[in-house]
Design an enzyme around this catalytic site. Sequence first.
Site, short mmCIF file in Angstrom:
data_model
loop_
_atom_site.label_atom_id
_atom_site.label_comp_id
_atom_site.label_asym_id
_atom_site.label_seq_id
_atom_site.Cartn_x
_atom_site.Cartn_y
_atom_site.Cartn_z
N ARG A 30 0.84 -1.12 0.09
CA ARG A 30 0.18 0.01 0.05
C ARG A 30 0.89 1.47 -0.17
NH1 ARG A 30 -3.51 -2.60 3.97
NH2 ARG A 30 -4.99 -3.63 2.67
N LYS A 67 3.09 11.17 -11.35
CA LYS A 67 1.97 10.34 -12.13
C LYS A 67 2.56 8.84 -12.73
CE LYS A 67 -1.07 13.47 -14.84
NZ LYS A 67 -1.29 13.94 -16.18
N GLU A 70 9.16 17.30 -25.44
CA GLU A 70 8.36 17.94 -24.28
C GLU A 70 9.01 19.18 -23.77
OE1 GLU A 70 5.90 16.23 -22.50
OE2 GLU A 70 6.05 14.24 -23.29
N LYS A 104 7.29 22.58 -14.69
CA LYS A 104 6.23 21.59 -14.21
C LYS A 104 5.92 21.48 -12.63
CE LYS A 104 5.00 16.53 -14.75
NZ LYS A 104 5.08 15.61 -15.36
N GLU A 154 -4.84 16.96 -11.16
CA GLU A 154 -5.20 17.39 -12.38
C GLU A 154 -6.76 17.64 -12.36
OE1 GLU A 154 -3.27 15.62 -15.77
OE2 GLU A 154 -5.24 15.91 -17.03
N ARG A 160 -3.27 21.45 -14.44
CA ARG A 160 -2.17 20.44 -14.63
C ARG A 160 -2.63 20.08 -16.08
NH1 ARG A 160 0.79 15.75 -11.47
NH2 ARG A 160 1.87 14.90 -12.90
N ASN A 198 -0.65 18.54 -20.98
CA ASN A 198 -1.10 17.52 -21.93
C ASN A 198 -1.34 18.20 -23.47
OD1 ASN A 198 -1.15 15.16 -20.29
ND2 ASN A 198 -3.24 15.95 -19.44
N HIS A 241 -1.17 16.17 -26.55
CA HIS A 241 -1.26 14.70 -26.28
C HIS A 241 -2.67 14.22 -26.51
CE1 HIS A 241 2.01 15.69 -23.64
NE2 HIS A 241 2.27 14.52 -23.33
N HIS A 283 -1.67 10.69 -28.33
CA HIS A 283 -2.29 9.46 -27.60
C HIS A 283 -3.12 8.72 -28.88
CE1 HIS A 283 -2.02 10.42 -23.39
NE2 HIS A 283 -0.65 10.08 -23.91
N HIS A 288 6.98 8.52 -28.16
CA HIS A 288 5.78 9.33 -27.42
C HIS A 288 6.06 10.81 -27.75
CE1 HIS A 288 3.10 11.03 -24.50
NE2 HIS A 288 4.22 11.52 -23.94
N1 GLY Z 1 3.06 14.45 -18.32
C1 GLY Z 1 1.93 15.32 -17.81
C2 GLY Z 1 1.92 15.45 -16.34
O1 GLY Z 1 2.69 15.03 -15.59
O2 GLY Z 1 0.87 15.84 -15.80
#
Ligand code: GLY
Length: 376
Positions: free
Chosen positions: A123, A145, A187, A229, A239, A243, A247, A250, A254, A268
């Site tokens: 956990r 993430k 990025e 970031k 998010e 946040r 993206n 993206h 995706h 990517h």
């Molecule tokens: N890669 C996008 C984020 O970390 O929110």
Amino acid sequence: MSLDQVHVDLGARSYDVLIGAGLMGEAGALIAPLLARPRVAVLTETRVAALHLERLRAALRAEGIEMAALELAPGEATKSWEGLQRSVEWLLDQQIERGDLVIALGGGVIGDLAGFACAVLRRGVRFVQVPTSLLAQVDSSVGGKTGINTRHGKNLVGAFHQPSLVLADIDTLATLPPRDFLAGYGEVVKYGLLGDAAFFDWLEAHGPALGAGDAGLRQHAVRASVAMKAAIVARDETEQGERALLNLGHTFCHALEAATGYSDRLLHGEGVAIGCALAFELSARMGLCAQEVPGRVRAHLRAMGMAADLGDIPGDLPGRDALIALMGQDKKVQAGRLRFILARDIGKAFICDTVPPATLAALLDDALAAPKAARP
Ligand code: GLY
């Protein structure tokens, strides 16, 4: 070279991102204060292990820290249920306890997988990110993430689980194949495009020298990206709003990654770069930004030798409707409605869920019809 330190301010889950040349050699001294006992488990992949694992082992041993390592197969396919099961079972075999620490040594695949394994192991076990790719240093290792891919799409199973420390050793970037480096640069460009026009100006001026190997410029770009970031993550960790700006590009990316089978037809970061160009094109077609802005975005990507159009992706792509259907799996979809990150100018991105379907369809039709001869 100097050491940069960016603090990710998340209350009890706060941590530092350290950025500098030669940091791997300091890993033992930097990690030792976090340990309950002098023992760590490392999750990595074979290519990265061949380049960096012994240096990490030596740095840990110098502080009396024992290390066991699991070397997984390189590539996106490792970020799977099977990869997760193997990692978690191995960590249990190693008797990693709740108070222990795991090190994720590698690029985005290893960081995301290891982070998720640590989120669910007992956990929640702490972990340190040691990102070795540009993409991982500027994006995936920071912000917590974690996750894996499923047959439904990328990153659809995961958790927010913040690392305890991030060590971004700029020297590792010199070991990257040029294609991987440039994919990560997609990025970096994203940060300038979404929120910092002056940084994009800087990238236009210094990108080619940075790509050619200037370590000082690389460190500056990593620090600027991570600082942006960190600030966004500190304001919106899970998010709920802002946040999502990270993206940018993206939603397109995706869908393109799914359409190319997550293969090396499209990395990517390459998808992010093409997606950013498409997002600016869409913004211009909706009258949100000036018509010349998408051309400026593409010109910089081209100056860096990067893919900028759908025509740069080798092989056939599915049609427009299939691409739009793939976009429907995006995590930003709300009540079945596609959400895009669009822009009013370079550095001025915002969330938009009112893209007219006909405008999107026309954009994709034109992008798919562009001559293959345009490919580099
Ligand atoms: N890669 C996008 C984020 O970390 O929110």
